[in-house]
Design an enzyme around this catalytic site. Structure first.
Site, PDB file in Angstrom:
ATOM      1  N   CYS A   1      -0.066  -2.835  -4.849  1.00 60.38           N
ATOM      2  CA  CYS A   1       0.201  -3.452  -3.041  1.00 60.38           C
ATOM      3  C   CYS A   1       1.402  -3.511  -3.354  1.00 60.38           C
ATOM      4  CB  CYS A   1      -1.376  -3.565  -2.910  1.00 60.38           C
ATOM      5  SG  CYS A   1      -2.465  -3.933  -3.613  1.00 60.38           S
TER       6      CYS A   1
HETATM    7  C1  UGA Z   1      -2.576  -6.489  -0.405  1.00 63.37           C
HETATM    8  C2  UGA Z   1      -3.578  -7.120   0.976  1.00 63.37           C
HETATM    9  O1  UGA Z   1      -3.115  -8.349   1.665  1.00 63.37           O
HETATM   10  C3  UGA Z   1      -5.039  -6.268   1.586  1.00 63.37           C
HETATM   11  O2  UGA Z   1      -5.777  -6.015   2.615  1.00 63.37           O
HETATM   12  C4  UGA Z   1      -4.854  -4.910   0.816  1.00 63.37           C
HETATM   13  O3  UGA Z   1      -6.528  -3.871   0.484  1.00 63.37           O
HETATM   14  C5  UGA Z   1      -3.940  -5.315  -1.166  1.00 63.37           C
HETATM   15  O4  UGA Z   1      -3.145  -5.477  -0.777  1.00 63.37           O
HETATM   16  C6  UGA Z   1      -4.042  -3.734  -1.596  1.00 63.37           C
HETATM   17  O5  UGA Z   1      -3.640  -2.147  -0.679  1.00 63.37           O
HETATM   18  O6  UGA Z   1      -5.107  -2.839  -2.168  1.00 63.37           O
HETATM   19  P1  UGA Z   1      -2.694  -8.526  -2.388  1.00 63.37           P
HETATM   20  O7  UGA Z   1      -2.179  -7.624  -3.490  1.00 63.37           O
HETATM   21  O8  UGA Z   1      -4.149  -8.214  -3.469  1.00 63.37           O
HETATM   22  O9  UGA Z   1      -3.805  -7.704  -1.184  1.00 63.37           O
HETATM   23  O10 UGA Z   1      -2.505 -10.084  -2.464  1.00 63.37           O
HETATM   24  P2  UGA Z   1      -1.875 -10.795  -1.185  1.00 63.37           P
HETATM   25  O11 UGA Z   1      -2.736 -11.809  -1.240  1.00 63.37           O
HETATM   26  O12 UGA Z   1      -1.703  -9.518  -0.166  1.00 63.37           O
HETATM   27  O13 UGA Z   1      -0.845 -11.040  -2.240  1.00 63.37           O
HETATM   28  C7  UGA Z   1       0.645 -10.011  -2.071  1.00 63.37           C
HETATM   29  C8  UGA Z   1       1.800 -10.236  -2.724  1.00 63.37           C
HETATM   30  O14 UGA Z   1       1.853 -11.721  -1.681  1.00 63.37           O
HETATM   31  C9  UGA Z   1       1.638 -12.071  -3.521  1.00 63.37           C
HETATM   32  O15 UGA Z   1       2.537 -11.698  -4.507  1.00 63.37           O
HETATM   33  C10 UGA Z   1       1.350 -13.154  -2.651  1.00 63.37           C
HETATM   34  O16 UGA Z   1       1.816 -14.057  -3.754  1.00 63.37           O
HETATM   35  C11 UGA Z   1       2.475 -12.574  -2.074  1.00 63.37           C
HETATM   36  N1  UGA Z   1       2.589 -14.006  -0.600  1.00 63.37           N
HETATM   37  C12 UGA Z   1       1.425 -13.797   0.336  1.00 63.37           C
HETATM   38  C13 UGA Z   1       3.703 -14.456  -0.748  1.00 63.37           C
HETATM   39  O17 UGA Z   1       4.739 -14.350  -1.342  1.00 63.37           O
HETATM   40  N2  UGA Z   1       3.307 -15.212   0.500  1.00 63.37           N
HETATM   41  C14 UGA Z   1       2.652 -15.144   1.402  1.00 63.37           C
HETATM   42  O18 UGA Z   1       2.844 -16.007   2.351  1.00 63.37           O
HETATM   43  C15 UGA Z   1       1.318 -14.425   0.847  1.00 63.37           C
END
Ligand code: UGA
Length: 426
Positions: A264
């Site tokens: 995403c």
């Molecule tokens: C993301 C959004 O959070 C959802 O709200 C959205 O629906 C989804 O994309 C989508 O568009 O379908 P997702 O990709 O499943 O969800 O995962 P996240 O939990 O948001 O994490 C994304 C990335 O950011 C991961 O690699 C995670 O490790 C990283 N991350 C997250 C960080 O490096 N630091 C943080 O503080 C949070």
């Protein structure tokens, strides 16, 4: 309500399970026979907490899977489109699947008398809903909103927490110019306690992109601060905690590390950059978000290079392949970029992930895949932590060098840190 869902990816399957739990009758459609069979056998086609249990509870009474799209549309009142919108590297997104679904709906509507309600959930750039309506009108010779209705209803589910997120939504965004479908969707979601924001089509489409772009910006921002902190000998986690206590900033999405991955954030940020550029505007912040993120996995290699003249022949354990914990998804995972760099440096890699090894075996068949995290550690002199799996906090690292790219040993777990430990930004 009788609902059909096109696309049994993580959004479609979770939506099916969630709506069935709310009491609705679901027909889930996918072109992939194997997936359809799995769902009808009550097997979750993806690793997602709580999904298996819901499928066991609701298949076949309230959820049925099929490849027969036309019958599914004919026999239901409302259809969600949850198909993929894959992208090219430069940010252009492919709408073939969305347009294909519209075409099928339009053909079915040629013979259907009752008014049909269509809801787009796939992430699409502003203007796409209106294009979809045009396709359906042209092919079905029916008129929006008199003969069929259409809404854009973006999803905000996180992979790995998608079932929880379905039942605990911050808001429900419904974009449409037809009040009737807005009421239908409010009725469908009535047991979910969340405010409903009514918008037009383009606003709903843009909210989805802006939401992801903002979260990605928060991560790249804290990673940039983290890179500065690392040089100054400051613990970024303490800085993040300090700023997170300001209610205007908030504590979430401030975990620094090797950058964001997944299907995403990278795709949506680049699609927004691409679309903005097409309009003649050059987005500066979004480009920087991307640039910082691309460079972040290399911080691990930089740390290694600082400690060792050469990595050739060095045994390195890679713990974690998924782009984040609680998923088997490796798309755009920073771990893959790090593996590629280490292969170029001729390191000898011992790889482990509790659920995400299979897709990586196809990409890198010659790596040493360990049976357990401990086995990978025991075979290596350096350990890299690249996914925040809980189990990695409970291992015996001895005095091996452990580089943490995912902040696994954060504030409450600082006392569990291995002896010879180094963080990417802390
Ligand atoms: C993301 C959004 O959070 C959802 O709200 C959205 O629906 C989804 O994309 C989508 O568009 O379908 P997702 O990709 O499943 O969800 O995962 P996240 O939990 O948001 O994490 C994304 C990335 O950011 C991961 O690699 C995670 O490790 C990283 N991350 C997250 C960080 O490096 N630091 C943080 O503080 C949070």
């Amino acid at each position: 309500m009788k609902v059909s869902i096109i696309g049994a990816g993580y959004v479609g399957v979770v939506l099916a399970a969630g709506l069935a739990e709310l009491g609705h009758e679901i027909t889930l459609v996918d072109i992939d026979n194997k997936k359809v069979e799995m769902i009808n056998n009550k097997e979750a086609p993806i690793y997602e907490k709580g999904l298996q249990e819901l499928l066991e509870k609701h298949v076949p009474t309230q959820i049925k899977a099929t490849t027969d799209l036309k019958t599914a549309i004919s026999n239901t009142e409302l259809t969600f489109v949850c198909v993929g919108t894959p992208s090219r590297k430069e940010g252009l997104i492919h709408l073939e699947q969305v347009k294909g679904a519209c075409l099928e709906i339009a053909i079915t509507l040629l013979r259907k008398q009752a008014k049909h309600y269509m809801v787009l959930k796939s992430t699409v750039l502003p203007g796409t809903s209106e294009e979809c309506i045009k396709i359906i009108e042209d092919v079905s010779r029916k008129k929006f909103p008199k003969d069929f209705s259409f809404a854009m209803n973006p999803e905000f589910l996180r992979e790995g927490n998608a079932v929880h997120d379905f039942f605990n939504q911050d808001r429900i965004v419904i974009g449409s110019s037809d009040a009737e479908i807005v009421e239908k969707l409010k009725e469908l979601y009535q047991d979910i306690k969340a405010p409903v924001l009514e918008t037009n089509f383009k606003e709903a489409e843009m909210i989805k992109y802006t939401n992801n772009a903002f979260l990605a910006t928060k991560i790249s921002f804290i990673n940039e601060i983290g890179n500065i902190c690392k040089k100054l000998g400051i613990d970024t986690n303490v800085v993040a905690k300090g700023i997170g206590m300001d209610w205007r900033i908030g504590p979430h999405f401030l975990r620094s590390g090797i950058g964001f991955g997944g299907s995403c954030f990278p795709k949506d940020v680049s699609a927004l950059i691409f679309r903005a550029t097409e309009t003649g505007y050059s987005p500066k912040i979004l480009r920087a978000v991307f640039e910082v993120n691309e460079a972040q996995p290399k911080k691990v290699i930089e740390l290694l290079d600082k400690k060792h003249n050469s990595l050739a022949g060095k045994n390195i354990a890679i713990l974690g392949l998924a782009f984040k914990a609680d998923t088997d998804d490796v798309r755009e995972s920073p771990a893959l970029q790090i593996i590629k760099e280490l292969i170029l440096e001729q390191a000898n890699l011992h790889v482990y992930d509790p659920v995400a090894e299979e897709p990586v075996k196809k990409l890198f068949p010659t790596l040493n895949y360990a049976e357990s995290a401990q086995e990978a550690i025991d075979n290596a002199e350096i350990v890299l932590l690249l996914t925040e799996w809980q189990e990695f906090t409970q291992l015996n690292y001895g005095d091996k060098l452990v580089i943490d790219g995912k902040n696994i040993f954060d504030s409450e777990r600082v006392h569990l840190r291995p002896k010879n430990y180094e963080g990417v930004c802390w």
